[in-house]
Design a protein around this motif. Structure first.
Motif, mmCIF file in Angstrom:
data_model
loop_
_atom_site.group_PDB
_atom_site.id
_atom_site.type_symbol
_atom_site.label_atom_id
_atom_site.label_comp_id
_atom_site.label_asym_id
_atom_site.label_seq_id
_atom_site.Cartn_x
_atom_site.Cartn_y
_atom_site.Cartn_z
ATOM 1 N N LEU A 158 0.832 -1.210 0.000
ATOM 2 C CA LEU A 158 0.000 0.000 0.000
ATOM 3 C C LEU A 158 0.863 1.255 0.000
ATOM 4 O O LEU A 158 0.608 2.211 -0.750
ATOM 5 C CB LEU A 158 -0.912 0.009 1.224
ATOM 6 C CG LEU A 158 -2.185 -0.846 1.172
ATOM 7 C CD1 LEU A 158 -2.874 -0.819 2.528
ATOM 8 C CD2 LEU A 158 -3.131 -0.339 0.089
ATOM 9 N N THR A 166 -3.099 -0.273 11.039
ATOM 10 C CA THR A 166 -4.198 -0.182 10.070
ATOM 11 C C THR A 166 -5.492 0.275 10.733
ATOM 12 O O THR A 166 -6.195 1.159 10.229
ATOM 13 C CB THR A 166 -4.418 -1.544 9.384
ATOM 14 O OG1 THR A 166 -3.209 -1.942 8.736
ATOM 15 C CG2 THR A 166 -5.526 -1.444 8.353
ATOM 16 N N ILE A 219 -6.635 1.614 1.509
ATOM 17 C CA ILE A 219 -7.264 0.312 1.239
ATOM 18 C C ILE A 219 -8.553 0.512 0.443
ATOM 19 O O ILE A 219 -8.831 -0.220 -0.515
ATOM 20 C CB ILE A 219 -7.552 -0.435 2.560
ATOM 21 C CG1 ILE A 219 -6.231 -0.799 3.265
ATOM 22 C CG2 ILE A 219 -8.362 -1.708 2.291
ATOM 23 C CD1 ILE A 219 -6.412 -1.417 4.625
#
Length: 312
Positions: A48, A288, A298
């Motif tokens: 990511l 996260t 995401i």
């Protein structure tokens, strides 16, 4: 007589986490899932941060390196631990044991320094926000990451150099699931009391110095922001909670193992599992779940795959 003094151990035997065959079989599936989640979680964070331009900042550059180190640290021991649950004869070659020791200390030592670098990054971001990007420039970030790898490598080499030439003459049974230096040196055919003190001093000095730097950094952050803002302490805690949580999870077991005078086998095994298996698993979840930018990254990644279908 000269040959008798040389190392005659070609492999070591692990006793594993427990003696119960049924319990070991039961633990195989959970630990397999833990390792799979560790791989997916940490590599997802790295991917990511590399792929999303919104995450190309010093904090996320350091976070990506932390996730990579966690992935490596877990991969050194967890796969063998998991496979050994299904084996009666849990062996590792002499070279494999020394390699495991080297890698564990490279990644663990590097992670300690990397956590200090992340604390420094948060200090600059919170206490000197106007100068953040000039201080935490690309060169500084690369220097901090390089320093973490150098310190980890030097620490690991110093540990390995003290035990590599020890004479091991059997039976070579290690009461753990990986090659832990304090347990390995007990198998040497000589008095290793002084050597054990030197090894503990080496590891302890690195862990303690990094932990003190972390305490100073986060304390200074909280004090500084509190003085300049009415609700500064809560804001600082909100920003740094993820970092502080990871620090406690990683350093807690390490400091306890090094400073606790008594060695209780099941406690040592539990703590080893915690910082080698559980902490690398939890770190991606901690960052996260508490980070809006990671969550948004995401969502953007998911939308990129969903939108083309919606347009058809």
């Amino acid at each position: 007589m000269e040959e008798a003094n040389q190392s005659v151990v070609s492999e070591f035997i692990f006793r594993g986490l427990c003696n119960s065959r049924e319990l070991q079989t039961f633990l195989f599936l959970p630990f397999s899932i833990f390792y799979l989640m560790t791989i997916v979680g940490n590599l997802l964070v790295v991917s990511l941060i590399i792929a999303d331009p919104h995450l190309h900042s010093p904090m996320y550059f350091l976070l990506a390196n932390l996730s990579f180190v966690d992935f490596c640290l877990s991969s050194v021991t967890t796969p063998k631990l998991t496979i050994d649950f299904l084996k009666d004869n849990k062996t590792i070659s002499f070279g494999g044991c020394m390699s495991q020791i080297l890698c564990v200390h490279i990644f663990a030592g590097g992670e300690m320094v990397l956590l200090v670098a992340m604390a420094y990054d948060r200090y600059v971001a919170i206490c000197k926000p106007l100068h953040y990007f000039s201080i935490m420039n690309r060169q500084k970030c690369i220097l901090l990451v390089s320093l973490s790898w150098i310190v980890g490598f030097v620490h690991a080499i110093s540990q390995l150099a003290m035990i590599l030439e020890l004479p091991f003459c059997g039976p070579g049974i290690v009461d753990s699931f990986f090659c832990d230096i304090p347990l390995v040196i007990k198998l040497a055919c000589m008095d290793t009391h002084t050597l054990g003190i030197l090894i503990n001093a080496d590891s302890g000095s690195l862990a303690t110095s990094c932990f003190i730097l972390l305490l100073i950094s986060y304390t200074y952050i909280l004090v500084t922001v509190r003085l300049h803002s009415k609700d500064g302490a809560s804001k600082a805690l909100s920003t740094c909670t993820s970092h502080i949580t990871v620090v406690v999870l990683f350093f807690g077991p390490c400091i306890f193992i090094n400073l606790w005078p008594l060695s209780i086998t099941w406690v040592d095994k539990f703590l080893a599992v915690f910082y080698i298996v559980i902490t690398p698993l939890l770190n991606p979840a901690i960052y996260t779940l508490r980070n809006k930018e990671i969550k948004n990254a995401i969502k953007r990644l998911v939308n990129q795959h969903v939108d083309p279908r919606d347009n058809i």
